[in-house]
Design a protein around this motif. Structure first.
Motif, PDB file in Angstrom:
ATOM      1  N   UNK A  27     -17.966 -13.834  14.317  1.00 34.29           N
ATOM      2  CA  UNK A  27     -18.122 -14.743  15.743  1.00 34.29           C
ATOM      3  C   UNK A  27     -18.513 -16.060  15.389  1.00 34.29           C
ATOM      4  N   UNK A  28     -17.710 -17.044  15.777  1.00 32.31           N
ATOM      5  CA  UNK A  28     -17.880 -18.553  15.656  1.00 32.31           C
ATOM      6  C   UNK A  28     -17.995 -19.219  16.964  1.00 32.31           C
ATOM      7  N   UNK A  29     -19.229 -19.712  17.225  1.00 31.83           N
ATOM      8  CA  UNK A  29     -19.186 -20.534  18.539  1.00 31.83           C
ATOM      9  C   UNK A  29     -20.083 -21.931  18.237  1.00 31.83           C
ATOM     10  N   UNK A  30     -19.188 -22.615  17.145  1.00 35.40           N
ATOM     11  CA  UNK A  30     -20.042 -24.091  16.654  1.00 35.40           C
ATOM     12  C   UNK A  30     -19.365 -24.858  17.839  1.00 35.40           C
ATOM     13  N   UNK A  31     -20.228 -26.060  17.728  1.00 38.49           N
ATOM     14  CA  UNK A  31     -19.870 -26.813  19.184  1.00 38.49           C
ATOM     15  C   UNK A  31     -20.161 -28.418  18.344  1.00 38.49           C
ATOM     16  N   UNK A  32     -19.554 -29.332  18.912  1.00 37.12           N
ATOM     17  CA  UNK A  32     -19.512 -30.769  18.506  1.00 37.12           C
ATOM     18  C   UNK A  32     -20.572 -31.361  18.220  1.00 37.12           C
ATOM     19  N   UNK A  33     -21.201 -31.952  17.308  1.00 35.93           N
ATOM     20  CA  UNK A  33     -22.444 -32.521  17.280  1.00 35.93           C
ATOM     21  C   UNK A  33     -22.499 -33.784  18.325  1.00 35.93           C
ATOM     22  N   UNK A  34     -21.760 -34.274  18.518  1.00 32.36           N
ATOM     23  CA  UNK A  34     -21.700 -35.527  19.498  1.00 32.36           C
ATOM     24  C   UNK A  34     -22.000 -35.058  20.948  1.00 32.36           C
ATOM     25  N   UNK A  35     -21.503 -34.150  21.105  1.00 36.35           N
ATOM     26  CA  UNK A  35     -21.606 -33.644  22.472  1.00 36.35           C
ATOM     27  C   UNK A  35     -23.067 -32.867  22.764  1.00 36.35           C
ATOM     28  N   UNK A  36     -23.946 -32.723  21.857  1.00 35.50           N
ATOM     29  CA  UNK A  36     -24.897 -32.038  21.643  1.00 35.50           C
ATOM     30  C   UNK A  36     -25.962 -32.532  23.013  1.00 35.50           C
ATOM     31  N   UNK A  37     -26.105 -33.952  23.190  1.00 42.51           N
ATOM     32  CA  UNK A  37     -26.965 -34.385  24.279  1.00 42.51           C
ATOM     33  C   UNK A  37     -26.425 -34.343  25.674  1.00 42.51           C
ATOM     34  N   UNK A  38     -25.208 -33.733  25.644  1.00 44.56           N
ATOM     35  CA  UNK A  38     -24.726 -33.474  27.226  1.00 44.56           C
ATOM     36  C   UNK A  38     -24.715 -32.230  27.744  1.00 44.56           C
ATOM     37  N   UNK A  39     -25.190 -31.226  26.639  1.00 42.55           N
ATOM     38  CA  UNK A  39     -25.111 -29.828  26.979  1.00 42.55           C
ATOM     39  C   UNK A  39     -26.390 -29.342  27.621  1.00 42.55           C
ATOM     40  N   UNK A  40     -26.344 -28.203  28.434  1.00 40.10           N
ATOM     41  CA  UNK A  40     -27.446 -27.742  28.843  1.00 40.10           C
ATOM     42  C   UNK A  40     -27.976 -26.609  27.931  1.00 40.10           C
ATOM     43  N   UNK A  41     -29.026 -26.222  27.764  1.00 39.02           N
ATOM     44  CA  UNK A  41     -29.570 -24.856  26.775  1.00 39.02           C
ATOM     45  C   UNK A  41     -28.659 -23.837  26.949  1.00 39.02           C
ATOM     46  N   UNK A  42     -28.473 -23.354  25.980  1.00 39.12           N
ATOM     47  CA  UNK A  42     -27.464 -22.040  25.849  1.00 39.12           C
ATOM     48  C   UNK A  42     -28.211 -20.932  25.336  1.00 39.12           C
ATOM     49  N   UNK A  43     -29.528 -20.806  26.024  1.00 36.14           N
ATOM     50  CA  UNK A  43     -30.370 -19.337  25.731  1.00 36.14           C
ATOM     51  C   UNK A  43     -29.584 -18.119  26.199  1.00 36.14           C
ATOM     52  N   UNK A  44     -28.890 -18.364  27.421  1.00 37.75           N
ATOM     53  CA  UNK A  44     -28.128 -17.097  28.024  1.00 37.75           C
ATOM     54  C   UNK A  44     -26.916 -16.783  27.169  1.00 37.75           C
TER      55      UNK A  44
END
Length: 176
Positions: A27-44
């Motif tokens: 399973x791959x769920x990689x995100x783009x590092x540029x968008x990191x500041x705009x995302x909410x925590x992904x604990x769920x």
């Protein structure tokens, strides 16, 4: 399965996928590092992966907003895990001694790995006196409005999943 860069996938969706794909091993769920500041925590999302995808052998979560507790939960519940990518997950602090004792079979990449996205800024490579002064090129062609009211969902609210073979070294990043 690769759901990288899909920002509209929720923890609920990941749970449904995990419950439906019982034999899922990669399973791959990689995100783009540029968008990191705009995302909410992904604990769920991490909890959904840990609780519904216990047969995973290969898991990539690069640049997700998760913490150490999330990663420990995944390692504890996914007992077949062989590879875990947590590059750019800056709130993950893994103790090397703990990894050696508890996660003998797991190769962990990250969280601190210098790659092409670390420490670079476009402003370092341009100035307003250059031949290509990009600020002066703004001729009204760009839509900078954050007004998404007129945007329509081209897929019609459906979720499209694509399956690729393998996650090994010879599989070309899973693309067949």
């Amino acid at each position: 399965m690769d759901l990288s860069y899909c920002c509209k996938i929720s923890a609920r969706s990941l749970s449904a996928i995990g419950e439906s794909c019982k034999a899922l091993v990669g399973f791959r769920r990689n995100m783009h590092p540029i968008d990191l500041k705009e995302r909410w925590p992904q604990v769920e999302e991490a909890v959904a992966i840990a609780t519904t995808m216990s047969k995973l052998k290969h898991l990539e979560l690069a640049y997700n907003c998760i913490d150490t507790e999330c990663v420990v939960e995944i390692i504890n519940r996914c007992d077949r895990l062989e590879f875990l990518d947590v590059r750019g997950c800056w709130d993950v602090k893994l103790d090397q001694d703990w990894l050696e004792k508890r996660a003998l079979m797991i190769k962990v990449l990250g969280p601190h790995v210098v790659d092409q996205f670390e420490g670079h800024s476009c402003s370092d490579y341009s100035d307003s006196d250059s031949l290509f002064d990009y600020e002066s090129l703004d001729d009204g062609l760009w839509d900078d409005d954050d007004d998404d009211e007129d945007d329509e969902d081209p897929v019609g609210g459906r979720l499209e999943l694509r399956f690729y073979e393998g996650f090994g070294e010879n599989c070309g990043n899973g693309w067949v």
